[in-house]
Structures are given as C-alpha cells and as structure tokens.
Design an enzyme around this catalytic site. Structure first.
Site, PDB file in Angstrom:
ATOM      1  CD  GLU A 137      -2.493   1.796   0.320  1.00 33.70           C
ATOM      2  OE1 GLU A 137      -2.465   3.009   0.038  1.00 33.70           O
ATOM      3  OE2 GLU A 137      -3.166   0.965  -0.317  1.00 33.70           O
ATOM      4  CB  ALA A 138       1.055   4.151  -2.296  1.00 33.39           C
ATOM      5  CG  HIS A 169     -18.307   7.377  -7.952  1.00 35.34           C
ATOM      6  ND1 HIS A 169     -19.646   7.777  -8.032  1.00 35.34           N
ATOM      7  CD2 HIS A 169     -17.987   7.460  -6.643  1.00 35.34           C
ATOM      8  CE1 HIS A 169     -20.083   8.083  -6.830  1.00 35.34           C
ATOM      9  NE2 HIS A 169     -19.101   7.907  -5.969  1.00 35.34           N
ATOM     10  CG  ASN A 180     -16.519   5.458   0.317  1.00 24.86           C
ATOM     11  OD1 ASN A 180     -16.782   5.337   1.513  1.00 24.86           O
ATOM     12  ND2 ASN A 180     -16.513   4.410  -0.494  1.00 24.86           N
TER      13      ASN A 180
END
Length: 530
Positions: free
Chosen positions: A35-36, A468, A109
């Site tokens: 994961e960055a 999205h 989100n």
C-alpha cells in the site's frame, strides 16, 4: 532459478486489494499486500478519523491528484513544451481525492453501500463478458453483505460488510421533506434501493454501524492480520512490474526514496482506475506508441490501457439552512431517489441525493468561499454517462502526477439529462416545505433554471466528479481491441498478471462504485490460487 519471494503480491490495499489479499491468505497462500499510503491504527480505542462514516474524508489520507474535467480530445503529443507545460495546458482542473491508506477509497468515501442494477450487468454481457450477468454476480454481492434490514432472499446475512438503512422515524426533518416532495412528484417509495428496481425514493444503504464506518480494512483485513502467511507493507509505491518477456516476475517498489524489487509468482494490480493503468504504462503494457514516447520498451500493445475512463458527473445546488436547523455529525446522505430524466424512456438515468448537515469546514476551500458554517445540497448524478476520458502519463517518472482527463460535457446528451435533473432538483428545493427551511441559495435562481440555453451552459460548466473512476483497463474478449483484461481479470498477452479493481468495469454502474468493486474482488478471489 531462485524461487520467488511471494506466491501473490497484491498492489493496493483498497476496496479490491484488501478483499483479494484477505481471501487468499485465509486459504493459506503466502501473500504480500503493498500500500502506498499509511496504515490505520490497529488499536480500536485509538483515535481514527476514518471510522467516521458520516462524511467524506478529503484531506490527509488521499492521493493529491488533479483532474481535468472537460479536456479530452487533445493528445499530449500535440501540446508542445515540457511535461509541466503540457500538464498546465489542460484546463478545468479539479481535486481528485481518491483514497491513499489501507482501506483505500472505502475508508474516505461517503460510506454508501449501493448495488449496481441488473441492467448494468446486461450491458457487460452484451460486451462479451458472459460470466458477469446479474444471476452470476448476485451470489457475490450476498457474500459481501451482512444486511440486517432485509435478511435472507437476495441479501447476504453473514458477509464482512454491514449494510444498514435509517428508518423514517430516525430521519432529519429536511430528509423527510425531500422524501415527501419526491413522492409528490410521482416517484414511488422504494423500501430497498438494493432490490434491483431502478425508479424510486428511499433510505440510502450504508456500510456503517451507527455512525462508524466499516471499510474494507475493517471488514476484510482485520480478521486475518494475525496470519503468518500475510504481510502488509505500507508506504510502498509500486513503480512498475518486473517482466521476463511477457511473464510478470514481480514488482519494483519506491519506499522512503529508495527503489527495491520484490519477486512473486503472481501479481494482482488493485491500484484503482488511476493507479493501475499508470503502472501498466510504466511497465510497457499499453499502446505501443505511447510506451515508446515514454521511453519504455513495449511488452504488450493494449490500446485500451488508460482509455475509457468514466466518472459520474454531478451538479450540486447548495443552500444555507435556517440557523439551528442542521446538526454536525449526522450522516450526509440518508435519502436518495433514482429518477428518469425523460430523455430516451422511463428508465432511471439520474440519482438525486439530499446532502444534509454538511459542515463547510470539512470541505477544503468551501468555508472560505461561502462563509456559511452549515450547508444543504441537492445533488443530481448522471448514472450512465456517455462521455469518456483517459489517464495519461507525461513521463515515466513514478513521482510525476498522472494526467486525468474526464471529458465532462463532451457529449450533449449527458448535459441534456443533467439539465433536466437539475430542474427536478430545483422543484424540490423551491417546494414550500423545503424553501421555508432555507435562507439563501448559491448561484442558481428561477430564471437560470427556466432558460434552456442558460441552464445547459451552467450545467456544462459546474458539473463535478463523484470520484467514482472506472473503465481505464476494461474487461472484454481479446477480439475487442480496447479491452485490457479477460473475464477473470487476466491481462491479455501477459502471464501471471491480473488487474482487479474498478478500472476493469466495462461500463459505469448505476450507483456509487464501492460495493460493486468489493463484489468484483470477491468474485475474482474465489477463483484465484486453485
């Protein structure tokens, strides 16, 4: 030959990557999840703003991308000068805040857990993806869900992601006013927006318990973090794939300014509809001429890499509520209506949301622009836009921002549908139960909305993305020159490589994309490693 370090390397710990890594690890496979961004606190008692499911998280855990909303047709090669000059030549830039944290965009989100509609998957089948019909994806939606409102039948009851809807007696008075006005406009009640019926108004399903978000990190990764065969490394940006001919053998990683390599038997790209095509292009997988322009040796000439980018264009009408009416900490999205614009038939092509109890301090730059502490908005979202954009790379340096072109407003039909939706939203906003609770409306007025030319011009210029992003490595048969992966998300012409995220969606779902992304990852993970 030295054995690979890992059986599976998953690139990206977001809505898809978390699912794939968790399912493979639970079956005993050796999995490295890269994961960055940063990890979330593992101590459940530690402060964690990402657990707040009432609002969007727009700072601190996001890629700092900028999207060009309207530019599309001009190729980078036609814009002279340096890479910086070429990027600045693109206009209409807008912050594109996708998740950069364990959990990805599911952690930042609006915690909306809405399914796509059966007709969306009929479109996928029509494009040659016969394994993605509604009856074949429904079991995987059910595998995701723990829906206590509608247990059994077409809803899952034991999945990692809880699905909850507010009851009418729990709703704010503005939510009720919105719902009742939709009814007066002829929109039928729809008790379950995830029932596969398109037109209707009802309570928004959310992946929350109370106001606490349950994201992919909590639902999928938390139960398997203790497994010895799963390792999660954060702060690791994958720059490109390692290849032996057309076989992937691992990844190159940038961490703390240092490059290193990791070998793997299989690699799954789950870096999202912006990150995954960027990695493919830097690896020589994409349009051969573009790879050459980037100084990268072409490996697989796939014309669709970076193309077909789609987002949901939206127009929001913001208003100031009466003092004391709105309360911080109440979820923004409690009620929504799917309605028909009236263009081309009676099927729902718009989603109209009430955005309620919005604190302007939580939206970067918003409080300074308006000077209002709380706002209410009615958002009109086009469900299946025809406009298409792309993801481009100015150069092959992984530290250079990708160029994101959304192409909003490039198709007149999209503008017309949104304009008709704005008229429906304006009718709600100006209805007596609503209007008497508001003191001021930003930008819009009766004359603008009534004038066809002015309305279309305004819509074309103020539409914004839903964050999205889909479609930039789309699924389809090898005979489709713009497809990138097959129905099992295997990259055409490249061995040991899959792309599993929203970039493979052939068309845009008629809903926010997070739940469908998780479903897709469940479906693909079920066939991996067997």
């Amino acid at each position: 030959m030295t054995a690979p370090h890992w059986e599976h390397v998953i690139v990206g710990a977001g809505s898809a990557g978390s699912v794939v890594a968790a399912r493979l690890a639970a079956r005993g496979h050796r999995v490295l999840l890269l994961e960055a961004g940063a990890d979330q606190p593992l101590d459940l008692d530690a402060p964690n703003p990402l657990r707040d499911g009432t609002r969007l998280i727009l700072e601190g855990f996001n890629w700092d991308y900028q999207a060009n909303l309207r530019g599309r047709a001009r190729a980078l090669a036609t814009v002279g000068g340096s890479a910086t000059a070429r990027s600045k030549a693109l206009w209409g830039r807008f912050p594109y805040r996708l998740g950069k944290v364990v959990g990805g965009s599911s952690s930042v989100n609006g915690a909306v857990a809405m399914r796509a509609l059966p007709g969306d998957f009929a479109d996928w089948v029509a494009m040659g993806n016969t394994e993605w019909s509604w009856d074949r994806v429904l079991p995987f939606y059910k595998l995701v869900e723990r829906d206590t409102d509608f247990p059994g039948g077409d809803h899952g009851t034991r999945g990692p992601i809880p699905i909850r809807r507010p009851r009418r007696d729990q709703l704010h008075e503005l939510d009720l006013a919105f719902w009742d006005e939709c009814r007066r406009m002829g929109v039928p009640d729809l008790t379950d927006l995830n029932a596969g019926v398109d037109v209707g108004v009802g309570a928004v399903p959310a992946n929350t318990v109370g106001t606490e978000r349950v994201d992919a990190a909590a639902g999928y990764l938390r139960p398997v973090r203790g497994l010895p065969n799963l390792e999660i490394r954060t702060g690791c940006q994958v720059t490109k794939l390692l290849l032996d001919g057309q076989r992937v053998t691992g990844v190159e990683v940038l961490r703390d300014g240092e490059l290193s390599t990791i070998t793997a038997r299989n690699v799954v790209l789950s870096a999202g509809a912006i990150g995954s095509p960027a990695i493919l292009l830097r690896s020589g997988i994409g349009p051969a001429d573009i790879c050459v322009d980037l100084g990268v040796t072409p490996v697989a000439d796939l014309r669709g890499v970076g193309e077909n980018l789609v987002d949901h264009p939206s127009v929001v009408i913001w208003a100031r509520p009466r003092d004391g009416l709105c309360t911080p900490g109440i979820p923004w999205r409690q009620v929504a209506a799917r309605v028909a614009s009236g263009v081309g038939g009676d099927a729902a092509d718009l989603q109209v949301w009430l955005l309620n109890n919005v604190e302007t301090s939580t939206i970067p730059g918003f409080a300074n622009r308006l000077g209002w502490p709380m706002v209410v908005g009615i958002s009109v979202m086009l469900l299946r836009p025809e406009s298409r954009g792309r993801v481009c790379l100015p150069d092959a340096d992984p530290r250079t921002q990708p160029v994101i072109e959304l192409g909003f407003g490039s198709v007149d039909d999209d503008v017309d549908r949104l304009a008709l939706g704005v008229r429906q939203a304006w009718r709600i906003l100006r209805s007596r139960p609503f209007a008497e609770r508001l003191t001021e409306v930003q930008l819009w007025n009766d004359a603008m909305v009534a004038d066809d030319t002015v309305l279309r011009s305004a819509v074309r210029n103020v539409m914004s993305p839903g964050w999205h992003a889909i479609g930039s490595a789309r699924m389809g048969p090898a005979a489709d020159p713009m497809s990138v992966v097959d129905q099992r998300c295997r990259v055409h012409g490249v061995r040991n490589l899959r792309v599993v995220d929203a970039s493979v969606f052939p068309t845009m779902p008629s809903a926010p994309t997070n739940l469908t992304t998780i479903m897709l990852a469940e479906k693909i993970a079920s066939g991996l490693g067997e």
